[in-house]
Design a protein around this motif. Structure first.
Motif, PDB file in Angstrom:
ATOM      1  N   TRP A 100      44.930  36.607  40.917  1.00 36.32           N
ATOM      2  CA  TRP A 100      43.986  37.004  41.964  1.00 36.32           C
ATOM      3  C   TRP A 100      42.580  36.785  41.430  1.00 36.32           C
ATOM      4  O   TRP A 100      42.199  37.375  40.427  1.00 36.32           O
ATOM      5  CB  TRP A 100      44.192  38.477  42.285  1.00 36.32           C
ATOM      6  CG  TRP A 100      43.414  39.004  43.456  1.00 36.32           C
ATOM      7  CD1 TRP A 100      42.071  38.924  43.654  1.00 36.32           C
ATOM      8  CD2 TRP A 100      43.953  39.695  44.581  1.00 36.32           C
ATOM      9  NE1 TRP A 100      41.725  39.520  44.835  1.00 36.32           N
ATOM     10  CE2 TRP A 100      42.875  40.003  45.428  1.00 36.32           C
ATOM     11  CE3 TRP A 100      45.238  40.089  44.952  1.00 36.32           C
ATOM     12  CZ2 TRP A 100      43.039  40.682  46.624  1.00 36.32           C
ATOM     13  CZ3 TRP A 100      45.390  40.769  46.134  1.00 36.32           C
ATOM     14  CH2 TRP A 100      44.314  41.063  46.965  1.00 36.32           C
ATOM     15  N   THR A 101      41.799  35.928  42.071  1.00 35.81           N
ATOM     16  CA  THR A 101      40.416  35.734  41.650  1.00 35.81           C
ATOM     17  C   THR A 101      39.479  36.439  42.617  1.00 35.81           C
ATOM     18  O   THR A 101      39.686  36.410  43.828  1.00 35.81           O
ATOM     19  CB  THR A 101      40.017  34.240  41.535  1.00 35.81           C
ATOM     20  OG1 THR A 101      39.989  33.643  42.822  1.00 35.81           O
ATOM     21  CG2 THR A 101      40.970  33.488  40.612  1.00 35.81           C
ATOM     22  N   GLN A 102      38.484  37.087  42.057  1.00 33.75           N
ATOM     23  CA  GLN A 102      37.538  37.879  42.832  1.00 33.75           C
ATOM     24  C   GLN A 102      36.612  36.987  43.657  1.00 33.75           C
ATOM     25  O   GLN A 102      36.633  35.760  43.539  1.00 33.75           O
ATOM     26  CB  GLN A 102      36.737  38.770  41.880  1.00 33.75           C
ATOM     27  CG  GLN A 102      37.552  39.921  41.300  1.00 33.75           C
ATOM     28  CD  GLN A 102      38.011  40.938  42.323  1.00 33.75           C
ATOM     29  OE1 GLN A 102      39.166  41.305  42.377  1.00 33.75           O
ATOM     30  NE2 GLN A 102      37.114  41.415  43.166  1.00 33.75           N
ATOM     31  N   LEU A 103      35.785  37.597  44.476  1.00 33.90           N
ATOM     32  CA  LEU A 103      34.866  36.886  45.369  1.00 33.90           C
ATOM     33  C   LEU A 103      34.020  35.877  44.606  1.00 33.90           C
ATOM     34  O   LEU A 103      33.470  36.189  43.552  1.00 33.90           O
ATOM     35  CB  LEU A 103      33.952  37.876  46.087  1.00 33.90           C
ATOM     36  CG  LEU A 103      34.624  38.750  47.137  1.00 33.90           C
ATOM     37  CD1 LEU A 103      33.669  39.850  47.602  1.00 33.90           C
ATOM     38  CD2 LEU A 103      35.105  37.927  48.307  1.00 33.90           C
ATOM     39  N   GLY A 104      33.953  34.668  45.143  1.00 34.45           N
ATOM     40  CA  GLY A 104      33.127  33.628  44.543  1.00 34.45           C
ATOM     41  C   GLY A 104      33.774  32.889  43.391  1.00 34.45           C
ATOM     42  O   GLY A 104      33.180  31.983  42.821  1.00 34.45           O
ATOM     43  N   ILE A 105      35.010  33.257  43.039  1.00 30.81           N
ATOM     44  CA  ILE A 105      35.702  32.619  41.916  1.00 30.81           C
ATOM     45  C   ILE A 105      36.837  31.765  42.478  1.00 30.81           C
ATOM     46  O   ILE A 105      37.785  32.292  43.058  1.00 30.81           O
ATOM     47  CB  ILE A 105      36.239  33.679  40.927  1.00 30.81           C
ATOM     48  CG1 ILE A 105      35.099  34.567  40.433  1.00 30.81           C
ATOM     49  CG2 ILE A 105      36.957  32.996  39.764  1.00 30.81           C
ATOM     50  CD1 ILE A 105      35.546  35.783  39.652  1.00 30.81           C
TER      51      ILE A 105
END
Length: 136
Positions: A100-105
């Motif tokens: 799971w990559t966070q916002l903007g990643i």
């Protein structure tokens, strides 16, 4: 497979153990406050940060490969250019179910590699926001 369906996101959020790569020891930073939120909502949060000994009352590991416990979700708070290496470590572990990559990643190639290895992938979403939205 890239996950964006609410039902599947909710299913992912049923997992228990989240390794947070790039977890921060600094309150007020998203990379600290999001894992703290998860911890406060019953998740086992495993901090991964080579520059800290302890975060949120838990031992911080230098890398994902060093984590001794089983990991369900790898939550990434690192720049997009580091995602490929993190995905490689997640695949190598053999126990990770979700990256799971966070916002903007975002890293489309790394996401495809993870999906090809059988992992579910959530990109460019905040796990805290999705938890609040779906798990009330």
């Amino acid at each position: 497979m890239l996950v964006e369906d609410d039902a599947e996101l909710a299913e992912i959020l049923e997992y228990d153990t989240v390794a947070v790569v790039g977890c921060s020891a600094t309150p007020g930073k998203d990379a600290h406050d999001v894992p703290k939120y998860l911890q406060n909502h019953g998740y086992t949060v495993i901090p991964v940060n080579p520059f800290a000994d302890e975060i949120l009352g838990r031992e911080a590991y230098d890398s994902l490969a060093d984590v001794e416990e089983e990991v369900d979700i790898v939550d990434v708070f690192r720049p997009s250019e580091e995602v490929a290496g993190i995905v490689d470590e997640a695949i190598e572990r053999g126990d990770v179910k979700v990256v799971w990559t966070q916002l903007g990643i975002e890293d489309e190639e790394a996401a495809a590699k993870a999906a090809d290895a059988g992992l579910r992938v959530v990109m460019d979403h905040c796990i805290k926001v999705e938890h609040r939205r779906l798990m009330r």
